[in-house]
Design a protein around this motif. Structure first.
Motif, PDB file in Angstrom:
ATOM      1  N   VAL A  70       0.847  -1.180   0.000  1.00  0.00           N
ATOM      2  CA  VAL A  70       0.000   0.000   0.000  1.00  0.00           C
ATOM      3  C   VAL A  70       0.888   1.237   0.000  1.00  0.00           C
ATOM      4  N   GLY A  71       0.472   2.258  -0.713  1.00  0.00           N
ATOM      5  CA  GLY A  71       1.247   3.495  -0.787  1.00  0.00           C
ATOM      6  C   GLY A  71       2.170   3.572  -1.979  1.00  0.00           C
ATOM      7  N   THR A  72       2.266   2.505  -2.762  1.00  0.00           N
ATOM      8  CA  THR A  72       3.125   2.521  -3.952  1.00  0.00           C
ATOM      9  C   THR A  72       2.680   3.599  -4.928  1.00  0.00           C
ATOM     10  N   ARG A  73       3.650   4.341  -5.470  1.00  0.00           N
ATOM     11  CA  ARG A  73       3.381   5.356  -6.485  1.00  0.00           C
ATOM     12  C   ARG A  73       3.506   4.718  -7.864  1.00  0.00           C
ATOM     13  N   TYR A  74       2.548   5.011  -8.733  1.00  0.00           N
ATOM     14  CA  TYR A  74       2.574   4.372 -10.044  1.00  0.00           C
ATOM     15  C   TYR A  74       1.878   5.243 -11.090  1.00  0.00           C
ATOM     16  N   GLY A  75       1.979   4.829 -12.340  1.00  0.00           N
ATOM     17  CA  GLY A  75       1.293   5.462 -13.461  1.00  0.00           C
ATOM     18  C   GLY A  75       1.310   4.513 -14.637  1.00  0.00           C
ATOM     19  N   TYR A  76       0.671   4.930 -15.727  1.00  0.00           N
ATOM     20  CA  TYR A  76       0.610   4.092 -16.917  1.00  0.00           C
ATOM     21  C   TYR A  76       1.223   4.811 -18.121  1.00  0.00           C
ATOM     22  N   ARG A  77       1.689   4.005 -19.065  1.00  0.00           N
ATOM     23  CA  ARG A  77       2.060   4.489 -20.396  1.00  0.00           C
ATOM     24  C   ARG A  77       1.362   3.588 -21.407  1.00  0.00           C
ATOM     25  N   LYS A 139       1.690  11.259  -9.242  1.00  0.00           N
ATOM     26  CA  LYS A 139       1.637   9.814  -9.395  1.00  0.00           C
ATOM     27  C   LYS A 139       0.385   9.266  -8.710  1.00  0.00           C
ATOM     28  N   SER A 140      -0.206   8.271  -9.327  1.00  0.00           N
ATOM     29  CA  SER A 140      -1.303   7.552  -8.690  1.00  0.00           C
ATOM     30  C   SER A 140      -0.743   6.776  -7.505  1.00  0.00           C
ATOM     31  N   VAL A 141      -1.588   6.545  -6.501  1.00  0.00           N
ATOM     32  CA  VAL A 141      -1.142   5.871  -5.279  1.00  0.00           C
ATOM     33  C   VAL A 141      -2.013   4.649  -5.035  1.00  0.00           C
ATOM     34  N   VAL A 142      -1.360   3.518  -4.698  1.00  0.00           N
ATOM     35  CA  VAL A 142      -2.095   2.323  -4.284  1.00  0.00           C
ATOM     36  C   VAL A 142      -2.667   2.586  -2.901  1.00  0.00           C
ATOM     37  N   SER A 143      -3.987   2.581  -2.797  1.00  0.00           N
ATOM     38  CA  SER A 143      -4.658   2.968  -1.558  1.00  0.00           C
ATOM     39  C   SER A 143      -4.853   1.788  -0.621  1.00  0.00           C
ATOM     40  N   ASP A 144      -5.007   2.119   0.647  1.00  0.00           N
ATOM     41  CA  ASP A 144      -5.353   1.117   1.660  1.00  0.00           C
ATOM     42  C   ASP A 144      -6.834   0.797   1.495  1.00  0.00           C
ATOM     43  N   PRO A 145      -7.190  -0.412   1.112  1.00  0.00           N
ATOM     44  CA  PRO A 145      -8.609  -0.729   0.870  1.00  0.00           C
ATOM     45  C   PRO A 145      -9.467  -0.578   2.110  1.00  0.00           C
ATOM     46  N   ALA A 146      -8.871  -0.725   3.307  1.00  0.00           N
ATOM     47  CA  ALA A 146      -9.655  -0.612   4.535  1.00  0.00           C
ATOM     48  C   ALA A 146     -10.193   0.798   4.714  1.00  0.00           C
ATOM     49  N   PHE A 147      -9.415   1.793   4.301  1.00  0.00           N
ATOM     50  CA  PHE A 147      -9.865   3.170   4.472  1.00  0.00           C
ATOM     51  C   PHE A 147     -11.079   3.470   3.610  1.00  0.00           C
ATOM     52  N   PHE A 148     -11.137   2.895   2.428  1.00  0.00           N
ATOM     53  CA  PHE A 148     -12.222   3.187   1.490  1.00  0.00           C
ATOM     54  C   PHE A 148     -13.307   2.120   1.482  1.00  0.00           C
TER      55      PHE A 148
END
Length: 698
Positions: A70-77, A139-148
């Motif tokens: 959780v918290g990983t920064r990412y994006g797409y190409r 950057k997009s962030v991998v969210s903690d599913p529990a929070f949402f």
């Protein structure tokens, strides 16, 4: 680069979902040849890993990375043809935001590398740019599913408090001296103690927030040292705009909603699903354009290089595409389930109902919305117009929608400005605009009545300025509404003349009373209750400064108390907030009409008179309103637009009942006064409202 174990993963759900062991990535692109997932360092500065998503199921590309936290920064190409003349604009040099991202890291830059083409090339957007845009995009962030995780939606209903309060998430509190300094201009500041007390004083039932979806400052504004203040430039439909975060970040947004709910105040979001921040063919490549331009946007037939521009903002989302429609519905559900949002106001909502054959209230978007179990009990409000063909659709939306009624605004302004034929228009507006809305089982609350909104003059400025003053916007004062139906009461702008100041304040009270005494759903622009001014700027979309912020230091406390009195009156009297339209029908239990018009002598109104100025309106509860059987709740309203005080004949009071005056706009302070034997007098250019009460209780 760091190595990860990549497997095929699943096509659902879309977005990045952490399952406790790793992350499943799924992204829609019907026309791409390949999609790269790019992983970044914790600070978002360095691309550490680039992996091609290994699987495609239909139009969804997906893959699973085991061990990713959780918290990983990412994006797409996205890879595919760059052929703008055929509607394709793939460019893998551009890092793309995940359309389903729930959190962002970093901010948007303003650099030519964000364009998919070479800005200086003679062929403009037909050229191809090879610079990496990653340094200039969040950057997009991998969210903690529990929070949402979906929450249980509470039973927070406003009840008799039907007042909607339109507010900017920053501008409402930025200058408020009693909001804790760390919370000013933030989501948390909106739910601070002083703001909760203010909302309760006004009897607010719902706060409607200008866009909180993540958005981008337009480059042409940044070049002028301005910002997109209003936020109608969305790019992230699942992400709260970070610039309004307070000390607790995302949790502060949730706490804002919870605190408002604890005080029986609903939260409505203004949402922009009609266009995105990527603009026209000259705009940047940030997300949707780079992932699948031809699917996400409506392109010009025969010339797909160009965009259909029914929004006036450069592009139009292609809601008719099943995956774009899914994106919108997933977004709406997310805000309801993850944050407990109570409703949505849809910007330029005609776009959402436009099919190939034109606007259709039974179209795909409305059909999908209607059957969604999560959204079935959510307030829906339409801004019923856009600039496309047949764009003005006031009254044409499905019955589930309330609609912003600009006709109410204009009629009230024109009447109190002393325009000819204004009373004839205002008469229908006072009864809920039945000519627009009384069909298909719709109710009178369908009409959202307002005097001012974010777009246009504030209420105070309609009495201070005869013309717009938008020079600070840098567009040579050519932007904003040209028809404001305003009047400066003798002097353009500020004045120290006490006669003009008194005239302006009384006109504001007149318009406010007209709003609160009308059938429908009243909406108040934040700051109008304290006579807030924008110095004549009627298009403050780029004024993230003292022009656009509410000025609390100059608050008109008498006006605020007057608005609170009006709101309390409305809450106490069902006759002015009935849910059924009134057409002068006889009540079966006493034979009295549910609504009657009269002149000041008690005779018939001369509706053909173009200068008709003075009328009286009697409102009695119809079948669905409180006190119907007893017949006790009757309201008599007298509108006097003449320059003279006028005596008025009231209907006969039933035995044991007397008339009491509860609203008198000729005075700032309100006193409840029983009517004596003499005919009551309604002051020049004012409104009075009378109610029947028991003589024993008066």
């Amino acid at each position: 680069m760091t190595k990860y174990r990549l497997t095929r993963g699943l096509p659902n759900p879309l977005g990045a979902r952490h399952d406790g062991n790793g992350v499943n990535f799924a992204v829609f692109s019907e026309n791409a040849n390949a999609i790269d997932l790019c992983i970044f360092s914790e600070d978002g500065e360095t691309e550490t890993t680039r992996l091609a998503l290994p699987e495609r199921t239909g139009p969804v590309w997906h893959g699973y990375l085991e061990g990713l936290p959780v918290g990983t920064r990412y994006g797409y190409r996205a890879h595919g043809p760059y052929d703008p003349e055929r509607g394709q604009r793939f460019n893998p040099n551009k890092l793309l935001l995940d359309p389903y991202a729930r959190e962002l890291h970093g901010t948007w830059g303003n650099d030519p590398a964000m364009l998919g083409y070479e800005a200086e090339a003679p062929t403009a957007d037909l050229s191809f740019d090879t610079r990496d845009s990653a340094p200039f995009v969040p950057k997009s962030v991998v969210s903690d599913p529990a929070f949402f995780a979906p929450r249980v939606k509470g039973g927070h209903k406003a009840g008799a408090r039907d007042l909607i309060y339109e507010a900017h998430p920053k501008g409402l509190t930025q200058l408020h001296p009693d909001v804790p300094e760390a919370l000013r201009g933030t989501y948390e500041g909106l739910a601070s103690d002083v703001m909760i007390a203010h909302f309760k004083q006004l009897g607010v039932g719902a706060v409607e927030l200008l866009p909180v979806h993540a958005f981008v400052d337009d480059s042409f504004l940044v070049d002028r040292a301005l910002r997109n203040y209003w936020g109608y430039n969305s790019i992230g439909f699942f992400t709260p705009e970070p610039r309004y975060f307070g000390p607790d970040g995302m949790a502060g947004f949730r706490r804002m909603v919870d605190r408002l709910h604890e005080n029986e105040i609903e939260v409505i979001l203004d949402v922009v699903y009609n266009h995105t921040a990527e603009g026209d063919q000259s705009g940047p490549t940030l997300s949707f354009r780079g992932l699948d331009n031809a699917s996400y946007y409506r392109l010009s037939r025969g010339q797909p290089r160009y965009y259909v521009n029914d929004t006036g903002c450069g592009n139009t989302l292609n809601i008719g595409h099943p995956y774009v429609l899914r994106l919108v519905l997933d977004s709406l559900r997310f805000w309801v389930e993850a944050f407990g949002i109570d409703g949505f106001r849809f910007d330029l909502a005609t776009v959402l109902g436009r099919e190939d054959h034109g606007f259709d209230p039974s179209g795909r978007f409305f059909a999908a919305l209607r059957q969604d179990p999560v959204l079935a009990d959510v307030r829906m409000i339409a801004e019923p117009w856009d600039i496309g063909p047949g764009g003005y659709q006031l009254g044409a939306f499905p019955h589930e929608f309330r609609e912003w009624n600009d006709g109410f605004r204009d009629s009230v302004r024109r009447y109190w400005r002393d325009d000819d034929h204004a009373m004839q228009n205002l008469g229908g507006r006072l009864l809920g605009s039945a000519e627009n809305f009384d069909h298909s089982g719709r109710r009178s609350w369908t009409s959202v009545n307002f005097l001012a909104a974010h777009d246009g003059f504030t209420l105070a400025d309609t009495t201070r300025y005869a013309r717009r003053h938008n020079e600070a916007n840098g567009e040579m004062n050519r932007d904003g509404h040209g028809s404001n139906f305003s009047d400066n009461c003798g002097v353009e702008g500020e004045t120290d003349d006490p006669v003009i100041i008194a005239r302006r304040k009384q006109r504001q009270r007149n318009m406010l009373a007209t709003l609160f005494l009308a059938q429908g759903t009243p909406m108040l622009l934040s700051g109008d209750e304290i006579s807030n001014s924008q110095e004549g700027n009627n298009n403050a979309y780029c004024q993230d400064n003292e022009t656009g912020w509410v000025s609390w230091d100059e608050a008109d406390k008498e006006m605020c108390a007057f608005v609170a009195h009006l709101s309390a009156f409305r809450g106490a009297h069902g006759a002015v907030r009935q849910t059924r339209f009134l057409h002068g029908a006889k009540r079966p239990h006493d034979g009295l009409l549910d609504v009657e018009w009269s002149d000041f002598s008690g005779g018939p109104v001369q509706w053909r008179d173009p200068r008709l100025a003075n009328v009286c309106l009697t409102l009695r509860c119809s079948a669905d309103a409180p006190d119907y059987e007893s017949g006790l709740d009757t309201v008599f309203v007298a509108f006097n637009r003449s320059d003279d005080d006028l005596s008025v004949v009231l209907p006969d009071a039933p035995p044991g009942m007397i008339w009491v005056r509860e609203i008198e706009t000729s005075k700032a302070a309100q006193t409840i006064m029983p009517v004596g034997e003499d005919l009551p007098v309604v002051g020049a250019r004012s409104v009075s409202a009378f109610v029947l009460v028991s003589a024993a209780s008066a």
